[in-house]
Design a protein around this motif. Structure first.
Motif, PDB file in Angstrom:
ATOM      1  N   ILE A 110       0.853  -1.185   0.000  1.00 17.92           N
ATOM      2  CA  ILE A 110       0.000   0.000   0.000  1.00 17.92           C
ATOM      3  C   ILE A 110       0.887   1.233   0.000  1.00 17.92           C
ATOM      4  CG2 ILE A 110      -1.686   1.335   1.332  1.00 17.92           C
ATOM      5  CD1 ILE A 110      -2.912  -1.105   0.050  1.00 17.92           C
ATOM      6  N   MET A 111       0.564   2.197  -0.872  1.00 21.18           N
ATOM      7  CA  MET A 111       1.298   3.454  -0.959  1.00 21.18           C
ATOM      8  C   MET A 111       0.331   4.581  -0.611  1.00 21.18           C
ATOM      9  SD  MET A 111       2.948   2.568  -4.694  1.00 21.18           S
ATOM     10  CE  MET A 111       3.888   4.089  -4.869  1.00 21.18           C
ATOM     11  N   ARG A 112       0.645   5.311   0.447  1.00 15.63           N
ATOM     12  CA  ARG A 112      -0.194   6.438   0.866  1.00 15.63           C
ATOM     13  C   ARG A 112       0.497   7.741   0.472  1.00 15.63           C
ATOM     14  NH1 ARG A 112      -2.114   7.542   7.152  1.00 15.63           N
ATOM     15  NH2 ARG A 112      -3.404   9.387   6.743  1.00 15.63           N
ATOM     16  N   LEU A 113      -0.107   8.475  -0.445  1.00 12.02           N
ATOM     17  CA  LEU A 113       0.464   9.721  -0.951  1.00 12.02           C
ATOM     18  C   LEU A 113      -0.136  10.882  -0.182  1.00 12.02           C
ATOM     19  CD1 LEU A 113      -0.219   8.986  -4.754  1.00 12.02           C
ATOM     20  CD2 LEU A 113       1.550   7.990  -3.289  1.00 12.02           C
ATOM     21  N   CYS A 114       0.704  11.744   0.378  1.00 13.20           N
ATOM     22  CA  CYS A 114       0.180  12.845   1.180  1.00 13.20           C
ATOM     23  C   CYS A 114       1.095  14.062   1.074  1.00 13.20           C
ATOM     24  CB  CYS A 114       0.004  12.415   2.638  1.00 13.20           C
ATOM     25  SG  CYS A 114       1.473  11.702   3.392  1.00 13.20           S
ATOM     26  N   GLN A 115       0.602  15.159   1.593  1.00 10.46           N
ATOM     27  CA  GLN A 115       1.411  16.374   1.625  1.00 10.46           C
ATOM     28  C   GLN A 115       2.604  16.163   2.552  1.00 10.46           C
ATOM     29  OE1 GLN A 115      -0.943  18.090  -1.100  1.00 10.46           O
ATOM     30  NE2 GLN A 115       0.874  19.039  -0.261  1.00 10.46           N
ATOM     31  N   GLY A 116       3.746  16.694   2.177  1.00 15.05           N
ATOM     32  CA  GLY A 116       4.942  16.553   2.986  1.00 15.05           C
ATOM     33  C   GLY A 116       5.020  17.600   4.072  1.00 15.05           C
ATOM     34  N   ARG A 117       6.054  17.474   4.869  1.00 18.72           N
ATOM     35  CA  ARG A 117       6.256  18.398   5.995  1.00 18.72           C
ATOM     36  C   ARG A 117       7.377  19.384   5.727  1.00 18.72           C
ATOM     37  NH1 ARG A 117       6.636  13.124   9.607  1.00 18.72           N
ATOM     38  NH2 ARG A 117       7.137  12.381   7.527  1.00 18.72           N
ATOM     39  N   ASP A 118       7.937  19.340   4.515  1.00 19.20           N
ATOM     40  CA  ASP A 118       9.112  20.146   4.190  1.00 19.20           C
ATOM     41  C   ASP A 118       8.848  20.894   2.890  1.00 19.20           C
ATOM     42  OD1 ASP A 118      11.619  21.108   3.389  1.00 19.20           O
ATOM     43  OD2 ASP A 118      12.672  19.426   4.298  1.00 19.20           O
ATOM     44  N   PHE A 119       9.129  22.167   2.890  1.00 15.71           N
ATOM     45  CA  PHE A 119       8.910  22.982   1.684  1.00 15.71           C
ATOM     46  C   PHE A 119       9.709  22.442   0.498  1.00 15.71           C
ATOM     47  CE2 PHE A 119      10.099  26.473  -1.159  1.00 15.71           C
ATOM     48  CZ  PHE A 119       8.841  26.955  -1.502  1.00 15.71           C
ATOM     49  N   TYR A 162       4.657   3.803   2.983  1.00 15.19           N
ATOM     50  CA  TYR A 162       4.320   2.431   2.618  1.00 15.19           C
ATOM     51  C   TYR A 162       3.736   1.681   3.818  1.00 15.19           C
ATOM     52  CZ  TYR A 162       6.730   2.882  -1.836  1.00 15.19           C
ATOM     53  OH  TYR A 162       7.101   3.272  -3.100  1.00 15.19           O
ATOM     54  N   TYR A 163       2.798   0.802   3.504  1.00 15.47           N
ATOM     55  CA  TYR A 163       2.194  -0.096   4.476  1.00 15.47           C
ATOM     56  C   TYR A 163       2.291  -1.525   3.949  1.00 15.47           C
ATOM     57  CZ  TYR A 163      -0.132   3.994   6.586  1.00 15.47           C
ATOM     58  OH  TYR A 163      -0.401   5.201   7.184  1.00 15.47           O
ATOM     59  N   MET A 164       2.286  -2.466   4.872  1.00 14.96           N
ATOM     60  CA  MET A 164       2.290  -3.888   4.532  1.00 14.96           C
ATOM     61  C   MET A 164       0.931  -4.481   4.861  1.00 14.96           C
ATOM     62  SD  MET A 164       4.933  -6.733   6.017  1.00 14.96           S
ATOM     63  CE  MET A 164       4.884  -8.446   5.498  1.00 14.96           C
ATOM     64  N   LEU A 165       0.416  -5.320   3.984  1.00 12.22           N
ATOM     65  CA  LEU A 165      -0.823  -6.035   4.266  1.00 12.22           C
ATOM     66  C   LEU A 165      -0.547  -7.134   5.275  1.00 12.22           C
ATOM     67  CD1 LEU A 165      -1.818  -6.280   0.547  1.00 12.22           C
ATOM     68  CD2 LEU A 165      -3.202  -5.103   2.246  1.00 12.22           C
ATOM     69  N   GLN A 166      -1.382  -7.236   6.299  1.00 12.14           N
ATOM     70  CA  GLN A 166      -1.195  -8.287   7.294  1.00 12.14           C
ATOM     71  C   GLN A 166      -1.410  -9.664   6.694  1.00 12.14           C
ATOM     72  OE1 GLN A 166      -3.878  -7.187  10.457  1.00 12.14           O
ATOM     73  NE2 GLN A 166      -2.616  -5.459  11.112  1.00 12.14           N
ATOM     74  N   ASP A 167      -2.298  -9.767   5.719  1.00  9.25           N
ATOM     75  CA  ASP A 167      -2.579 -11.031   5.041  1.00  9.25           C
ATOM     76  C   ASP A 167      -2.551 -10.801   3.534  1.00  9.25           C
ATOM     77  OD1 ASP A 167      -3.363 -13.520   4.215  1.00  9.25           O
ATOM     78  OD2 ASP A 167      -5.416 -13.390   4.995  1.00  9.25           O
ATOM     79  N   PRO A 168      -1.353 -10.747   2.945  1.00 12.47           N
ATOM     80  CA  PRO A 168      -1.264 -10.464   1.506  1.00 12.47           C
ATOM     81  C   PRO A 168      -2.069 -11.433   0.650  1.00 12.47           C
ATOM     82  CG  PRO A 168       0.905 -10.350   2.527  1.00 12.47           C
ATOM     83  CD  PRO A 168      -0.025 -10.915   3.556  1.00 12.47           C
ATOM     84  N   GLY A 169      -2.151 -12.689   1.098  1.00 11.98           N
ATOM     85  CA  GLY A 169      -2.875 -13.683   0.321  1.00 11.98           C
ATOM     86  C   GLY A 169      -4.348 -13.363   0.145  1.00 11.98           C
ATOM     87  N   ALA A 170      -4.918 -12.644   1.099  1.00 15.25           N
ATOM     88  CA  ALA A 170      -6.339 -12.306   1.025  1.00 15.25           C
ATOM     89  C   ALA A 170      -6.624 -11.337  -0.111  1.00 15.25           C
ATOM     90  CB  ALA A 170      -6.805 -11.715   2.348  1.00 15.25           C
ATOM     91  N   PHE A 171      -5.603 -10.633  -0.556  1.00 17.09           N
ATOM     92  CA  PHE A 171      -5.786  -9.631  -1.611  1.00 17.09           C
ATOM     93  C   PHE A 171      -4.996  -9.974  -2.874  1.00 17.09           C
ATOM     94  CE2 PHE A 171      -6.485  -7.708   2.518  1.00 17.09           C
ATOM     95  CZ  PHE A 171      -7.738  -7.146   2.344  1.00 17.09           C
ATOM     96  N   LYS A 172      -4.487 -11.191  -2.935  1.00 17.18           N
ATOM     97  CA  LYS A 172      -3.739 -11.634  -4.107  1.00 17.18           C
ATOM     98  C   LYS A 172      -4.648 -11.597  -5.331  1.00 17.18           C
ATOM     99  CE  LYS A 172      -0.848 -15.449  -5.758  1.00 17.18           C
ATOM    100  NZ  LYS A 172      -0.292 -16.774  -5.424  1.00 17.18           N
ATOM    101  N   GLY A 173      -4.188 -10.932  -6.370  1.00 14.80           N
ATOM    102  CA  GLY A 173      -4.967 -10.827  -7.589  1.00 14.80           C
ATOM    103  C   GLY A 173      -5.828  -9.589  -7.673  1.00 14.80           C
ATOM    104  N   ALA A 174      -5.763  -8.726  -6.654  1.00 15.17           N
ATOM    105  CA  ALA A 174      -6.601  -7.522  -6.659  1.00 15.17           C
ATOM    106  C   ALA A 174      -6.190  -6.532  -7.745  1.00 15.17           C
ATOM    107  CB  ALA A 174      -6.559  -6.846  -5.284  1.00 15.17           C
TER     108      ALA A 174
END
Length: 201
Positions: free
Chosen positions: A69-78, A86-98
């Motif tokens: 998972i990629m979370r795009l957001c405003q930064g804290r630096d000009f 980045y985030y990791m799926l706790q159960d990648p297999g549950a979303f395999k093929g998404a």
């Protein structure tokens, strides 16, 4: 929340289906022919644009891997006004093929993710034309992206460049003892061309 034009552009550039066909044909010894999906998901919408990413070898499209998972957001630096967490799926297999079957993502909620604190990129941009950019994402100084997968600690060097039509991945797996890359963009970035666009709206 009203997102900046740059954040919206980054989300639009990254959202889509990609492959590196030309690169794989030109240099098959070093570059596997991959399909990459980066699909918008309805998470963290209060302040972010979030994508589910997955890839597969084109000869084994039914065996995708490297869900993230990629979370795009405003930064804290000009100087680096955008960030990618980045985030990791706790159960990648549950979303395999998404990537191919986005309906699987309808059950994805924040409690099914693990935050990867060291896996964050700062994003700068170069203006190419009146409304076009080149985005360059690099790791924060003094950070190391690592996580545990199947009982092993995995270290990854992250980075990418993106335009409206191309995505270059600099991601590499790193051997902790030697610091050398063991998989991924060892000989330079994977160069993907966008084949299909996904709306972030």
């Amino acid at each position: 929340m009203n997102f900046s034009p740059q954040l919206i552009a980054l989300g639009e550039y990254l959202a889509g289906e990609f492959d590196n066909r030309e690169q794989a044909i030109a240099d098959p010894a070093w570059y596997v022919h991959l399909r990459l999906w980066q699909r918008p998901v309805d998470l963290f919408t209060e302040d972010s644009i979030t994508l589910f990413a997955e890839q597969a070898n084109v000869i084994n499209l039914d065996q995708p891997y490297r869900q993230r998972i990629m979370r795009l957001c405003q930064g804290r630096d000009f100087d680096a006004p955008l960030e990618v967490q980045y985030y990791m799926l706790q159960d990648p297999g549950a979303f395999k093929g998404a990537g191919c079957n986005p309906a699987l993502l309808n059950i994805l909620t924040p409690d099914k993710l693990d935050l990867l604190p060291g896996c964050i990129l700062t994003v700068t941009q170069e203006k190419l034309a009146s409304d076009r950019y080149k985005f360059i994402a690099t790791p924060l100084p003094e950070t190391r992206c690592s996580f545990t997968y199947l009982g092993n600690v995995v270290y990854v060097s992250l980075g990418f460049e993106a335009t409206a039509t191309e995505f270059q991945s600099h991601d590499k797996g790193i051997e902790p003892a030697t610091g050398k890359a063991t998989w991924g963009a060892i000989m330079g970035p994977y160069r993907y061309t966008k084949r299909n666009h996904y709306s972030i709206g």
